[in-house]
Scaffold this active site. Sequence first.
Site, PDB file in Angstrom:
ATOM      1  N   GLU A  91      88.456  37.103  67.334  1.00  0.00           N
ATOM      2  CA  GLU A  91      87.655  35.888  67.272  1.00  0.00           C
ATOM      3  C   GLU A  91      87.478  35.430  65.835  1.00  0.00           C
ATOM      4  OE1 GLU A  91      84.003  36.104  69.428  1.00  0.00           O
ATOM      5  OE2 GLU A  91      84.975  36.607  71.317  1.00  0.00           O
ATOM      6  N   CYS A 104      84.585  32.280  59.279  1.00  0.00           N
ATOM      7  CA  CYS A 104      84.397  33.723  59.374  1.00  0.00           C
ATOM      8  C   CYS A 104      85.602  34.307  60.103  1.00  0.00           C
ATOM      9  CB  CYS A 104      83.108  34.037  60.128  1.00  0.00           C
ATOM     10  SG  CYS A 104      82.760  35.805  60.308  1.00  0.00           S
ATOM     11  N   CYS A 111      86.682  47.397  65.720  1.00  0.00           N
ATOM     12  CA  CYS A 111      86.207  47.924  64.440  1.00  0.00           C
ATOM     13  C   CYS A 111      86.219  49.445  64.477  1.00  0.00           C
ATOM     14  CB  CYS A 111      84.794  47.423  64.136  1.00  0.00           C
ATOM     15  SG  CYS A 111      84.219  47.858  62.478  1.00  0.00           S
ATOM     16  N   CYS A 115      78.691  50.705  64.010  1.00  0.00           N
ATOM     17  CA  CYS A 115      77.316  50.361  63.651  1.00  0.00           C
ATOM     18  C   CYS A 115      76.527  50.096  64.931  1.00  0.00           C
ATOM     19  CB  CYS A 115      77.294  49.155  62.725  1.00  0.00           C
ATOM     20  SG  CYS A 115      78.118  49.463  61.135  1.00  0.00           S
ATOM     21  N   CYS A 118      75.697  46.432  66.359  1.00  0.00           N
ATOM     22  CA  CYS A 118      76.767  45.428  66.309  1.00  0.00           C
ATOM     23  C   CYS A 118      77.589  45.446  67.584  1.00  0.00           C
ATOM     24  CB  CYS A 118      77.661  45.687  65.098  1.00  0.00           C
ATOM     25  SG  CYS A 118      79.009  44.492  64.929  1.00  0.00           S
ATOM     26  N   CYS A 339      76.341  36.139  64.030  1.00  0.00           N
ATOM     27  CA  CYS A 339      76.642  37.386  63.333  1.00  0.00           C
ATOM     28  C   CYS A 339      76.422  38.590  64.245  1.00  0.00           C
ATOM     29  CB  CYS A 339      75.745  37.486  62.101  1.00  0.00           C
ATOM     30  SG  CYS A 339      76.035  38.961  61.110  1.00  0.00           S
TER      31      CYS A 339
END
Length: 361
Positions: A91, A104, A111, A115, A118, A339
């Site tokens: 994305e 962005c 990933c 985290c 997230c 975010c």
Amino acid sequence: MTVNLLGLDRKAMEDFFVTLGEKPYRAQQVLKWIHFNGLQDFHLMTNLSKDLRQKLAECAEVSVPQILYEKAATDGTHKWIIKLSDGNCIESVFIPEKTRGTLCISSQVGCVLNCDFCSTGKQGFNRNLTTAEIISQLWIAIRQLSLNQGIHDHAVTNVVMMGMGEPLLNFDNVIPALNLMLDDFAYGLSKRRVTVSTAGVVPAMYQLRELSDVALAVSLHAPNDALRNELVPLNKKYPLKELMTVCRDYFKDDNRRSITMEYVMLAGVNDQPEHAKQLIRVLDGVRAKINLIPFNPFPRTNYERSDTDTIYRFRDILMKAGLNTTIRRTRGDDIDAACGQLVGQVKDRTRRQQKYIGERA
């Protein structure tokens, strides 16, 4: 096997033309055709000889991934889901403002890091993006937003590598992409308008400082090691003392520049006055600006967003101590483009996604 010229920075493009028996300056011409003019057809590159155009058509290509989905939010934010050749999806998000337009972009499929707050991290991880796949997100956004036949008309003024993935764990592909963003024959962006965000991969931060002078953001999110170990597990490998050491020296040769410290506000977790006071101590000697980010919820999360009064109280404590502090305005949350909400479609090789869903079923 054809070479995808989309992923070659100027040095790599010059080397490519030398292997063809051509002059290195051809790189500048082709970079401009591909990145500024948005051309994929070599036969339309009119300042190249017909023989060279034919040669390129036989041994090279400009291959761009497919746009699977595009949607605009009520605030003007655009999100693209981009399908890669192996079926994975990533994305990208464009955020328009009065004086700039920020794109962005992602650096990995999923990933590697996990985290806890997230959504991207809960999708697991498949692989690093190639340089071509990284820069294609900028190429696509410019083409989709341009009102001038796909030519780079500077609707995108800023790029932040804050999408899916940890950029500094894909170092060898990220650096050429950054070179293209800054190159006057490609996108010509200012070094202050391109930002790499990292959770704190300390050795790669030292490397980045030597190879690129783009802006830096650090995903901090906690003011002590115990809490950061929980929220950002990478901290167990590179604790705050090591991270702050590299941050203090990062822009040592330019006292006009500072690092952006990203700090997501989690209700009752990291948002109390004592946390603000700890953060002040942690950042002692670091030229930094703090960006407080209201948490953006996602399915099955255990975290909640700090309320407005708590966020403002936290900001005021930091500002009273002389720390430049802002509160990020949430954008694109109605299309899951805010975010921490970018998830794509990841063929997870870590089984993290399956485990996370199972634990919260």
